[in-house]
Design a protein around this motif. Sequence first.
Motif, PDB file in Angstrom:
ATOM      1  N   TRP A   1       0.998  -1.181  -0.687  1.00  0.00           N
ATOM      2  CA  TRP A   1       0.286   0.121  -0.308  1.00  0.00           C
ATOM      3  C   TRP A   1       0.395   1.380   0.536  1.00  0.00           C
ATOM      4  CZ3 TRP A   1      -0.991  -4.108   2.596  1.00  0.00           C
ATOM      5  CH2 TRP A   1      -1.798  -5.322   2.139  1.00  0.00           C
ATOM      6  N   PRO A   2       0.735   2.257  -0.839  1.00  0.00           N
ATOM      7  CA  PRO A   2       1.259   3.517  -1.004  1.00  0.00           C
ATOM      8  C   PRO A   2       1.367   4.021  -0.072  1.00  0.00           C
ATOM      9  CG  PRO A   2      -0.231   3.796  -3.003  1.00  0.00           C
ATOM     10  CD  PRO A   2      -0.300   2.390  -1.592  1.00  0.00           C
ATOM     11  N   ASN A   3       0.481   4.427   1.164  1.00  0.00           N
ATOM     12  CA  ASN A   3       0.623   5.379   1.789  1.00  0.00           C
ATOM     13  C   ASN A   3       1.078   4.443   3.603  1.00  0.00           C
ATOM     14  OD1 ASN A   3      -1.653   4.903   1.571  1.00  0.00           O
ATOM     15  ND2 ASN A   3      -1.987   6.524   1.947  1.00  0.00           N
ATOM     16  N   LEU A   4       0.808   2.586   3.492  1.00  0.00           N
ATOM     17  CA  LEU A   4       1.412   2.213   5.187  1.00  0.00           C
ATOM     18  C   LEU A   4       2.730   1.923   5.127  1.00  0.00           C
ATOM     19  CD1 LEU A   4      -1.761   2.045   5.069  1.00  0.00           C
ATOM     20  CD2 LEU A   4      -1.165  -0.733   5.571  1.00  0.00           C
ATOM     21  N   THR A   5       3.785   2.167   5.978  1.00  0.00           N
ATOM     22  CA  THR A   5       5.166   1.287   5.885  1.00  0.00           C
ATOM     23  C   THR A   5       4.922   0.338   5.910  1.00  0.00           C
ATOM     24  OG1 THR A   5       4.509   1.447   8.144  1.00  0.00           O
ATOM     25  CG2 THR A   5       5.224   3.627   7.896  1.00  0.00           C
ATOM     26  N   GLY A   6       6.599  -0.121   5.749  1.00  0.00           N
ATOM     27  CA  GLY A   6       6.848  -1.687   5.341  1.00  0.00           C
ATOM     28  C   GLY A   6       6.400  -2.247   6.839  1.00  0.00           C
ATOM     29  N   GLY A   7       6.926  -1.336   7.830  1.00  0.00           N
ATOM     30  CA  GLY A   7       6.969  -2.105   9.386  1.00  0.00           C
ATOM     31  C   GLY A   7       5.589  -1.879  10.258  1.00  0.00           C
ATOM     32  N   GLU A   8       3.810  -1.330   9.161  1.00  0.00           N
ATOM     33  CA  GLU A   8       2.964  -1.568   9.747  1.00  0.00           C
ATOM     34  C   GLU A   8       2.745  -2.873   8.489  1.00  0.00           C
ATOM     35  OE1 GLU A   8       1.472   2.798   9.929  1.00  0.00           O
ATOM     36  OE2 GLU A   8       1.579   2.474   8.179  1.00  0.00           O
ATOM     37  N   VAL A   9       2.561  -3.144   7.512  1.00  0.00           N
ATOM     38  CA  VAL A   9       2.398  -4.124   6.299  1.00  0.00           C
ATOM     39  C   VAL A   9       3.506  -5.745   7.497  1.00  0.00           C
ATOM     40  CG1 VAL A   9       2.411  -5.559   4.396  1.00  0.00           C
ATOM     41  CG2 VAL A   9       2.341  -3.389   4.484  1.00  0.00           C
ATOM     42  N   ILE A  10       4.432  -5.704   7.822  1.00  0.00           N
ATOM     43  CA  ILE A  10       4.844  -6.564   8.578  1.00  0.00           C
ATOM     44  C   ILE A  10       4.075  -6.838   9.705  1.00  0.00           C
ATOM     45  CG2 ILE A  10       6.754  -7.282   9.878  1.00  0.00           C
ATOM     46  CD1 ILE A  10       8.319  -6.117   8.230  1.00  0.00           C
ATOM     47  N   ASP A  11       3.341  -6.142   9.894  1.00  0.00           N
ATOM     48  CA  ASP A  11       2.181  -6.318  11.830  1.00  0.00           C
ATOM     49  C   ASP A  11       0.968  -7.227  11.370  1.00  0.00           C
ATOM     50  OD1 ASP A  11       4.889  -5.485  13.744  1.00  0.00           O
ATOM     51  OD2 ASP A  11       3.999  -3.870  13.537  1.00  0.00           O
ATOM     52  N   LEU A  12       0.698  -6.224  10.546  1.00  0.00           N
ATOM     53  CA  LEU A  12      -0.562  -6.512   9.263  1.00  0.00           C
ATOM     54  C   LEU A  12      -0.505  -7.857   9.397  1.00  0.00           C
ATOM     55  CD1 LEU A  12      -3.387  -5.677   8.752  1.00  0.00           C
ATOM     56  CD2 LEU A  12      -2.490  -5.311   6.570  1.00  0.00           C
ATOM     57  N   LEU A  13       0.232  -8.565   8.738  1.00  0.00           N
ATOM     58  CA  LEU A  13      -0.035  -9.610   7.834  1.00  0.00           C
ATOM     59  C   LEU A  13       0.527 -10.232   9.618  1.00  0.00           C
ATOM     60  CD1 LEU A  13       2.446  -9.236   5.027  1.00  0.00           C
ATOM     61  CD2 LEU A  13      -0.473  -9.635   5.232  1.00  0.00           C
ATOM     62  N   GLY A  14       1.336  -9.931   9.885  1.00  0.00           N
ATOM     63  CA  GLY A  14       1.711 -10.617  11.318  1.00  0.00           C
ATOM     64  C   GLY A  14       0.177 -11.121  11.971  1.00  0.00           C
ATOM     65  N   ARG A  15      -0.203  -9.702  12.885  1.00  0.00           N
ATOM     66  CA  ARG A  15      -1.807 -10.133  13.364  1.00  0.00           C
ATOM     67  C   ARG A  15      -2.943 -11.239  12.028  1.00  0.00           C
ATOM     68  NH1 ARG A  15      -1.580  -3.964  14.575  1.00  0.00           N
ATOM     69  NH2 ARG A  15       0.252  -3.966  16.313  1.00  0.00           N
ATOM     70  N   LEU A  16      -2.559 -11.201  11.052  1.00  0.00           N
ATOM     71  CA  LEU A  16      -3.629 -11.866  10.326  1.00  0.00           C
ATOM     72  C   LEU A  16      -3.275 -13.375  10.548  1.00  0.00           C
ATOM     73  CD1 LEU A  16      -4.897 -10.139   7.108  1.00  0.00           C
ATOM     74  CD2 LEU A  16      -5.585 -10.332   9.007  1.00  0.00           C
TER      75      LEU A  16
END
Lengths: 303, 547
Positions: free
Chosen positions: A89-104
């Motif tokens: 996502w253009p305006n999500l940070t890499g850290g946020e994506v890693i956490d999101l996928l992890g939480r899913l």
Amino acid sequence: MSPVIEIHDLSKSFGTVRALDHLDLTVERGEVHGFLGPNGAGKTTTLRVLLGLLRADGGTARVLDADPWRDVATLHRRLAYVPGDVALWPNLTGGEVIDLLGRLHGGTDLTRRADLLERFDLDPTKKGRAYSKGNRQKVALVAALASDAELLLLDEPTSGLDPLMEEVFRQVVAERLAQGVTVLLSSHILSEAEALSHRVSIIRHGRVVESGTLDELRHLTRTAVTVDVRAVPTGLTGLPGVHDVRVEPHGTGSRVTCEVDSDALTTLVDALAGAGVHGLTSAPPTLEELFLRHYSDDLAGVR
Amino acid sequence: MATTTLTRRVAAAPPLAPLAGTARLVRLALRRDRVLVPIWLAVFVVSAAGSAGATVGLYPTEASRVAVATTINGNPSFAALYGPILDPTSMGQVSLFKLSALGAALVGLLAVFLVARHTRAEEETGRTELLGAGVVGRWAPLSAALLVVVGTLVALALITAAGLAAAGLDVVGSLSFGLSWLVTGLAFTGIAAVAAQVASTSRGTKGLAAGVLGLAYLVRAVADGSPNGDLVGLRWLSPVGWSQELHAFANPRWTVVGLAVVFAATTVALAYALVARRDLGAGLLPDRPGAATAPRSLAGPVGLVVRLNRGSLLGWALGAALLSMVMGGLVANISGFVDENSRPFFEALGGTQGIEDAFMAAEWSFIGVFFAAFAIATLLRLRGEESAGRAEGLLATPLTRRRWASAHLLAALGGAVVLLTVAGVFGAFSTVRATGDPGWWGTVLGAAVVQLPAIAVVVGLTLVAVAFLPRLAVGVSWGSFTLFLLLGEIGPLLRLPTWLLEVSPFAHTPRVPGETVSVAQLGGLTVVALVLLVVGLAGYRRRDLAT
Ligand SMILES: Nc1ncnc2c1ncn2[C@@H]1O[C@H](COP(=O)(O)OP(=O)(O)OP(=O)(O)O)[C@@H](O)[C@H]1O
Ligand SMILES: [Mg+2]
């Protein structure tokens, strides 16, 4: 124990394009299975079927004893996937994506996350649009490798990584392997598969054309032999398992070059007895050749 | 062979003119537009020419036109929403009053979409980067986009003029009407070109430029809705108002075209200046580092969808608050609006109360359609995430398709509820304040609530399109939305059969206040919406993920 991935007779077409054509593949627990093939061979399609993203037209696929099309929620808790083309996502940070996928997935191992970020030298505060291709790939790799998955499905995971990062990737996969993880690794680069895999399957036109351990596959390759002889023995060309025999004058005698199947080496040596061998070199069999043979057949098929 | 091309490339490379490659990009853009744009042009032209043809038959005499124009001009809701009829004797003015300001705004929207499609969207997908590596100058992509969009708009203006003339209107008037659309189109081409440099995504570009468009429309609504025309000068502040100021079919003021050209040239020059100041793919503002870890709220599909949509929802909510405040304030002035000539007519309609009700009902049916557009755009993200390849990674986690689609449905429908609430509360507040009658609270909130079922039907249709025709979903959703809008706006004028008019879910929304609310009708809409949602969810679960 049943295999981690078991595919029988799998077929998938997109309109008139046959992406998978009666494909069979088995991945055993605890192994890194290299899934090799040229562009458009059907590697990504296979992985997508295994993830329930695509529905097969025919055949069966079992992953961790589950049906990949039906048991999505339970099955996906136990595996992680790195797509070949990572989009963020253009305006999500890499850290946020890693956490999101992890939480899913049901939770992130924070120590492992921090360790991977450091080893992959990834800045988690950048926005998705600001990452280069390799760094996007690292985001997906960190998310997958930090998970507790038993099975990793990796689609050309190193295609954007520099050699240093490729090395890090190999180390991390080796560590996860020691913890009992199974890996299906698609690639078109043989050296990557050679460095990591226990077993390799080569796919072409949606079919697996070779499958086995690296040694078994090496066995299928031919040794290039060059012999300098005083007199050329008769009947060389007709020998079973000996191919592409060429003879040219060399010094006072002749030089013979040929390609020999691994199990036909004795036949050749016997035939050369009494020919006055005064020089012999043999090039070790490489998978590269086997591989290129499949690739070039492929090209020939296209033409 | 490889070596020779390489050396040639290197030799030719250094002094790359900033406009190099423009012609190639124009050809590429025209190829990409070859289906979409002709369809859009046809919709515009057929709507305008159809309205004209119908009116020519309906009001052949000047007296009949003056009569209908007086009625329309006497109705403040028409004046505010569409703008007044400037010359009641003019066939063109009477037949096209619904398509002058509103039509110009839609042309502006087309310009915004096209500019975003050929600038930011290209950059986002990396195509521009690919081309940039070849022989394409720095200014070529923007120049190509502008050439294509301006060419499209000019073609639209000319074809529309020809269509109107063919439908029986006078040639000069028809040309002036075509130009009145062009005026707004050009202005928003410039605005969108700037927006495309300021925003860093195509979604952001469209949002920013469409926001300016909404504001421009509101400004002219205030101008036209002001009692006794006190504020009519405000129209000059709005590029949508310019199209009215051109006075098409009523002694056209051709100089307004000059104004639009100057405005467009200025904004485009600004856009070029900005191109020179930013990096490819980046916005004007440098990307600041963000959070290294996700906030607690970003834990599942709903958290993600909220995060992705909150910016656009906030923008829409601000617009909704502003719009309903302004409209509410207008209600109180309505009696002053009705002049002595038309007073008997309105007394017959139910007096002041009747006029106020009619105004409120017209305003809310507009708002309902407007928010349906928000809901469609929001739900189409479900498809957008898929085609961008991001859904693949998400759906490889334990996230099921049903939960993923449901989260987007929640954003679309929940967002619509939020907007209706905001518009209802602000609208009621300002109406009550302006009229001093607290009875409006219930009336306005009621008018807000009844919009929801039709919005839900449109959302259901969009989901079905995403589920069964993923590659066409965007076109099908917006196409059917446009069809519904046109059926409601000019369907009756074209004397279309009732069954066809009732294809539009909005035709089944009661016009409140004024009309009695039929529970059966609202219930019917709700049932249709539920069926579409269930079918859509099931279909989305069963199909292949398609990029
Ligand atoms: N969604 C699709 N629609 C149509 N054809 C497709 C689709 N996905 C894959 N194909 C086709 O199926 C075949 C197999 O593609 P696939 O992506 O699985 O190959 P691959 O082995 O992953 O190739 P690469 O090494 O290039 O990634 C190709 O011929 C491809 O064009
Ligand atoms: Mg692939």
